[in-house]
Structure formats: C-alpha cells, structure tokens
Design an enzyme around this catalytic site. Sequence first.
Site, short mmCIF file in Angstrom:
data_model
loop_
_atom_site.label_atom_id
_atom_site.label_comp_id
_atom_site.label_asym_id
_atom_site.label_seq_id
_atom_site.Cartn_x
_atom_site.Cartn_y
_atom_site.Cartn_z
N HIS A 32 0.51 -0.92 0.31
CA HIS A 32 -0.32 0.06 -0.19
C HIS A 32 0.83 1.56 -0.02
O HIS A 32 0.06 2.52 0.09
CB HIS A 32 -0.95 0.13 0.50
N ASP A 59 0.39 -7.44 1.42
CA ASP A 59 0.35 -6.58 1.35
C ASP A 59 1.76 -6.00 1.50
O ASP A 59 2.51 -5.30 2.16
CB ASP A 59 -0.39 -5.72 2.80
N SER A 75 4.55 2.57 7.47
CA SER A 75 4.68 1.10 7.41
C SER A 75 5.65 0.73 6.12
O SER A 75 6.33 2.08 5.41
CB SER A 75 3.64 1.42 5.90
#
Length: 374
Positions: free
Chosen positions: A102, A137, A219
């Site tokens: 993402h 992910d 992230s």
Amino acid sequence: MQVKLLAASAVIALAIGAGVACSDANRDTVATRPGGSEVGGAAVTATAAPGGSQPTSLAAGEMSVAELVKFAQPAIVRIQTNSGVGSGFVVDSGGYIITNAHVVTGPTGRVASTITVTTSDGAQYAARVVGVDARADIALLKIDAGGLKALEFARLKDVEVGQDVVAMGFALDLQGGEGGAFSVTKGIISQKNRVINEGTNAAIFGSVQTDAAINHGNSGGPLLDLTGKVVGVNTALAPDPTTGTAAPGIGFAVGSDIVKAIYEELRAEGRVNRGYLGIQGFEALRPAVARQLGIPADAGGVVVEAVVPGGPVAQAGLQAKDVIVKVGNIEVANEADLAVALIKNQAGQTVTVEFFRNGQRMSAKVTLGSPPTG
C-alpha cells in the site's frame, strides 16, 4: 484458501501507509493523532513521555537499542510516491528493498507513477517495482545501487512473546533529525500468529503484534529483534471499536516467515501464484483438541473447520476435523506455516498433503487451485 472474516471486536487493522495513513507528501493536512499532537507543516509539537529503560543484561548476540540502531540504520530507506511517504529496508545488497504494497500503490491500487527511495546517506534513487502481493501487503522494489547494507529475516519460531523489539521508519515523515531522520521506537512482541484484516485484502496470517509505537509513515519499515534481524514489516494499527480511533499500543507487522516467502517469489517470478486448498476456516491445533482427536500433543498442524464442496482437498477426500501437518515438503505447525506452504506451492501444482484423522496419520495427493477473487 478461504478464511473467516474477523468480528469488529477482533483484529481489524487499519493500514498505515500511502493514501490511508502514510505521511501526506504535500504535508498540508492537519489531523489529530493519539496523544494530542498535530501533524501539518514542518514540525510537530509533542508532549514528552517516559522512555523505556535499557535491559541490564543482553543475551549472546544481542545489541543494546543504540547499537542496534547504528547497525540497522544504513538499511532503512524513505520511500516517496506521488501519494505519500512510507518506509522500507534493504533486503539484498544489490538494491532490493522490501516495503508494504500500500506504500507504492496508494488508495487506487495502481502502482505509483514515481517512486523515490532515499537511503540513510541522503542519496536518492528512482525505484522500479519488481512485484506486488496485495494479499500479504508486501512489495519488492529495486534501485540501481550496490554494496548496500542488507537486513536478514528472523525465523518466527525463534521469536518469543515478550521479547524486546525495535521499530524503525519514517513516522509522520518528521522533519530534521540525525542520520537518516527516521524514528526509532521500542516495545515487545505482544503476540505471534495474529491475523491482519485490512478490509479489501484477504486476511494476512502469521502476523506479529507489538506495542512498539508505529504511526502513519512507518508502513514498510522493519520490526527488529535485538540481534538485528527482521521479525516483521510494520503494516497496521488496530482500531478500538468503542471509540473508532486507533487502539493504543496495538500495532501489527506482517511476520518475517510470510515476508521472506513473498520476497523469494516476487524476486524469482515477479508475482505470487498461491495455491488454494479449498478450506473454510482453520486454526492451529491446541493441546486439549489434540487429546480429543487422539493426536500426539507435539504433532502441530492446523484443524480444518470445513472444506469447500468440490474444492481441491474435498476432491482428495479431506474432511472437517482433519489436522493438516504437511503440504508438499513444508511442515505445518500453525496457520502461518500453512500460509507459507501455499505461497511456495503454486496453483495447478499437485502436492502431497499429510494429515491426521481419528488419530492416524494419512496422506492424499491434492492439485492446488487458485484463490477465489473478490
């Protein structure tokens, strides 16, 4: 492989990356964060909080947090796209970098038109995407650089609940700072083998829960043990269903076993062609259930709740309450191992599945299908 969606009171994680929770590339949005600090402009005013103490003794091969930061710093990278900022780390000295999917795809699900990687010495590189696996992910990037510091993966079976870990990444993309300007937070492994459900993606098994502070911009950064090995890729925060805000001290990283398997497939093939067993729900075998089923307590494995009629394992004769202990050449002790086995064994491949039924170890040939979409 089909899984149960988790209830609202369980682990339903919010992605902390581009578009959703990556630091905004334009830095013109003001948002309230846990703790009352505001994000926007070039600085953040924050209230000091008590820091964690260093351990008085370290196991063989472990470093202090300060030593660990110096060790890992050259491998930590900042990733800027046209939709936000995230983190990543070098996994091969030839310029291969792991991050979250993402981070590089953003809210649209399409790969960003520009991806810029900044290494800890300030050098900037245009990155290309080798492959993306939205289900876990994870994305693999490549920059034209060599001789880089690379981090290794820990084996999750060697990681213990309660042990110290350190998260490194570009939390909130804060300005200034020494070295690579990343942030460092310390915590523990709160639990292993959690499931992350990011909503649109399939459930991510084999994830690690930590209380090390992770925020927007973290992230794709590593969660490290004190030997400097990666135990997970920082990915998500858990919402508190009673408040709708992020639950304090509950963050998640995609576990190292899953990440390593994904990395190897993306590097070799550019994609992950997962196998599909056709199981509706499964969970790791617990000692009490092993006794009920007449299975050795140390057998490990996952208990099948139900099988999809006409699916691969149903055609091979497997049933509900069978306990799968091996897929192909991969031993299965828990849900994470099963997920790894289905990453490493591709759709269309015929494998031997070993399982217990009525206390007896059995095997069957299973031709793996492709996971259903949507």
